[in-house]
Design an enzyme around this catalytic site. Structure first.
Site, PDB file in Angstrom:
ATOM      1  N   ASN A   1       1.478   3.044  -2.583  1.00  0.00           N
ATOM      2  CA  ASN A   1       0.758   3.984  -3.462  1.00  0.00           C
ATOM      3  C   ASN A   1      -0.478   4.549  -2.759  1.00  0.00           C
ATOM      4  O   ASN A   1      -0.815   5.715  -2.947  1.00  0.00           O
ATOM      5  CB  ASN A   1       0.385   3.308  -4.779  1.00  0.00           C
ATOM      6  CG  ASN A   1       1.547   3.294  -5.746  1.00  0.00           C
ATOM      7  OD1 ASN A   1       1.920   4.330  -6.293  1.00  0.00           O
ATOM      8  ND2 ASN A   1       2.164   2.130  -5.932  1.00  0.00           N
TER       9      ASN A   1
ATOM     10  N   MET B   1      -4.140  -6.693  -7.312  1.00  0.00           N
ATOM     11  CA  MET B   1      -3.590  -7.792  -8.102  1.00  0.00           C
ATOM     12  C   MET B   1      -4.611  -8.866  -8.481  1.00  0.00           C
ATOM     13  O   MET B   1      -4.223  -9.932  -8.936  1.00  0.00           O
ATOM     14  CB  MET B   1      -2.441  -8.456  -7.335  1.00  0.00           C
ATOM     15  CG  MET B   1      -1.330  -7.514  -6.958  1.00  0.00           C
ATOM     16  SD  MET B   1      -0.500  -6.799  -8.395  1.00  0.00           S
ATOM     17  CE  MET B   1       0.883  -5.989  -7.592  1.00  0.00           C
TER      18      MET B   1
ATOM     19  N   HIS C   1       0.650   1.301 -13.305  1.00  0.00           N
ATOM     20  CA  HIS C   1       1.424   0.137 -13.754  1.00  0.00           C
ATOM     21  C   HIS C   1       2.907   0.512 -13.748  1.00  0.00           C
ATOM     22  O   HIS C   1       3.279   1.568 -14.271  1.00  0.00           O
ATOM     23  CB  HIS C   1       0.984  -0.281 -15.168  1.00  0.00           C
ATOM     24  CG  HIS C   1       1.725  -1.492 -15.638  1.00  0.00           C
ATOM     25  ND1 HIS C   1       1.436  -2.752 -15.163  1.00  0.00           N
ATOM     26  CD2 HIS C   1       2.773  -1.630 -16.488  1.00  0.00           C
ATOM     27  CE1 HIS C   1       2.275  -3.617 -15.715  1.00  0.00           C
ATOM     28  NE2 HIS C   1       3.083  -2.966 -16.515  1.00  0.00           N
TER      29      HIS C   1
ATOM     30  N   ASN D   1      -5.494   2.930 -13.002  1.00  0.00           N
ATOM     31  CA  ASN D   1      -4.530   1.941 -12.511  1.00  0.00           C
ATOM     32  C   ASN D   1      -3.128   2.505 -12.653  1.00  0.00           C
ATOM     33  O   ASN D   1      -2.842   3.211 -13.628  1.00  0.00           O
ATOM     34  CB  ASN D   1      -4.647   0.664 -13.358  1.00  0.00           C
ATOM     35  CG  ASN D   1      -3.614  -0.396 -12.976  1.00  0.00           C
ATOM     36  OD1 ASN D   1      -3.416  -0.698 -11.801  1.00  0.00           O
ATOM     37  ND2 ASN D   1      -2.936  -0.943 -13.980  1.00  0.00           N
TER      38      ASN D   1
ATOM     39  N   GLY E   1       0.777  -1.236   0.000  1.00  0.00           N
ATOM     40  CA  GLY E   1       0.000   0.000   0.000  1.00  0.00           C
ATOM     41  C   GLY E   1       0.808   1.286   0.000  1.00  0.00           C
ATOM     42  O   GLY E   1       0.348   2.317   0.480  1.00  0.00           O
TER      43      GLY E   1
ATOM     44  N   ILE F   1      -7.954 -10.255 -10.615  1.00  0.00           N
ATOM     45  CA  ILE F   1      -8.649  -9.971 -11.879  1.00  0.00           C
ATOM     46  C   ILE F   1     -10.160  -9.834 -11.646  1.00  0.00           C
ATOM     47  O   ILE F   1     -10.769 -10.607 -10.904  1.00  0.00           O
ATOM     48  CB  ILE F   1      -8.320 -11.074 -12.912  1.00  0.00           C
ATOM     49  CG1 ILE F   1      -6.876 -10.891 -13.367  1.00  0.00           C
ATOM     50  CG2 ILE F   1      -9.283 -11.040 -14.112  1.00  0.00           C
ATOM     51  CD1 ILE F   1      -6.336 -11.997 -14.223  1.00  0.00           C
ATOM     52  N   LEU F   2     -10.726  -8.818 -12.302  1.00  0.00           N
ATOM     53  CA  LEU F   2     -12.182  -8.601 -12.274  1.00  0.00           C
ATOM     54  C   LEU F   2     -12.706  -8.802 -13.689  1.00  0.00           C
ATOM     55  O   LEU F   2     -11.973  -8.582 -14.661  1.00  0.00           O
ATOM     56  CB  LEU F   2     -12.492  -7.170 -11.825  1.00  0.00           C
ATOM     57  CG  LEU F   2     -12.008  -6.781 -10.423  1.00  0.00           C
ATOM     58  CD1 LEU F   2     -12.164  -5.283 -10.195  1.00  0.00           C
ATOM     59  CD2 LEU F   2     -12.758  -7.569  -9.354  1.00  0.00           C
TER      60      LEU F   2
HETATM   61  C1  GAR Z   1       3.303  -1.041  -7.443  1.00  0.00           C
HETATM   62  O1  GAR Z   1       4.588  -1.009  -7.981  1.00  0.00           O
HETATM   63  C2  GAR Z   1       2.264  -1.042  -8.557  1.00  0.00           C
HETATM   64  O2  GAR Z   1       2.623  -0.260  -9.639  1.00  0.00           O
HETATM   65  C3  GAR Z   1       2.253  -2.490  -8.928  1.00  0.00           C
HETATM   66  O3  GAR Z   1       2.348  -3.183  -7.706  1.00  0.00           O
HETATM   67  C4  GAR Z   1       3.032  -2.375  -6.744  1.00  0.00           C
HETATM   68  C5  GAR Z   1       2.173  -2.231  -5.518  1.00  0.00           C
HETATM   69  O4  GAR Z   1       2.862  -1.601  -4.480  1.00  0.00           O
HETATM   70  N1  GAR Z   1       1.078  -2.818  -9.678  1.00  0.00           N
HETATM   71  C6  GAR Z   1       1.064  -3.715 -10.653  1.00  0.00           C
HETATM   72  O5  GAR Z   1       2.018  -4.383 -10.973  1.00  0.00           O
HETATM   73  C7  GAR Z   1      -0.283  -3.873 -11.332  1.00  0.00           C
HETATM   74  N2  GAR Z   1      -0.122  -4.506 -12.616  1.00  0.00           N
HETATM   75  P1  GAR Z   1       2.095  -0.911  -3.249  1.00  0.00           P
HETATM   76  O6  GAR Z   1       1.122  -1.947  -2.667  1.00  0.00           O
HETATM   77  O7  GAR Z   1       3.203  -0.602  -2.273  1.00  0.00           O
HETATM   78  O8  GAR Z   1       1.400   0.312  -3.749  1.00  0.00           O
END
Ligand code: GAR
Length: 208
Positions: free
Chosen positions: A14, A91, A110, A108, A12, A93-94
């Site tokens: 982000n 992570m 990425h 989202n 979390g 899928i919906l």
């Molecule tokens: C982040 O790097 C995000 O961009 C990635 O997972 C991480 C989550 O970190 N998302 C993906 O790969 C989606 N395809 P966080 O839980 O610390 O935010």
């Protein structure tokens, strides 16, 4: 005020960047009203609770299939009266019913420069492993609208970082997060909440 619902599965960071941005007035017109996690032990849930944000947990294995899970997610988003849905390291899928119900209202982040290193199987650290394996000299992150095509929706914001000799996937992931993801995701949420993003002919146009 737009209700922002954040979907998470892990640490979390982000989500934290969104919370911090909101606290310093960086998301005018928006408020994080709920965090929904696909994992009951995600640290992201702690971050939400520490900041007084309502949480929900929807674990995929508690549902018979992707459609039942998606229906539960859709019900939750509707109950929360979500105006913006942010995938912040979500992570699971919906199915297409969810993004169809929230067209150009789900974003989202990425951890790569779409259309590189994206789509099925490219998530988390795997994305950075693939970038290092290919030997790219620049990578970054992308914030885009969520559509039925995995990582294929209109691109809102992108920015880059260099790939340096000796990088490991972990080091590169940290550089991408710190320099790009934690800045672009709150920025995109702020732009959305101020109605500054339009989608024309499948492309996002941002009013700076
Ligand atoms: C982040 O790097 C995000 O961009 C990635 O997972 C991480 C989550 O970190 N998302 C993906 O790969 C989606 N395809 P966080 O839980 O610390 O935010």
């Amino acid at each position: 005020m737009k209700n922002i619902v954040v979907l998470v599965s892990g640490g979390g960071t982000n989500l934290q960047a969104l919370i911090d941005a909101e606290k310093r007035g960086g998301i005018p017109g928006g408020k994080i009203t709920c965090v929904i996690s696909s994992k009951s032990d995600a640290y992201a849930l702690e971050r939400a609770k520490q900041n007084g944000i309502n949480t929900r947990v929807l674990v995929r294995r508690d549902f018979a299939d992707v459609h039942a899970y998606s229906k539960a997610m859709l019900d939750a988003l509707n109950e929360e009266k979500a105006d913006l849905v942010v995938y912040a390291g979500f992570m699971t899928i919906l199915d297409e019913t969810v993004c169809r119900a929230y067209p150009n209202k789900m974003i989202n982040v990425h951890p790569a420069l779409i259309p590189s290193f994206c789509g099925k199987g490219f998530y988390g650290l795997h994305v950075h492993e693939a970038a290092l394996e290919k030997g790219v000299k620049v990578t970054g992150a992308t914030v885009h609208f969520v559509t039925e095509v995995c990582d294929g929706g209109p691109i809102i914001l992108q920015d880059t970082v260099p790939v340096l000799n000796g990088d490991t996937p972990e080091i590169l992931q940290k550089r991408v997060m710190e320099n790009v993801e934690w800045k672009l995701l709150p920025k995109a949420a702020a732009l959305f909440c101020q109605d500054k993003i339009k989608v024309v002919d499948g492309r996002a146009i941002v009013e700076e």
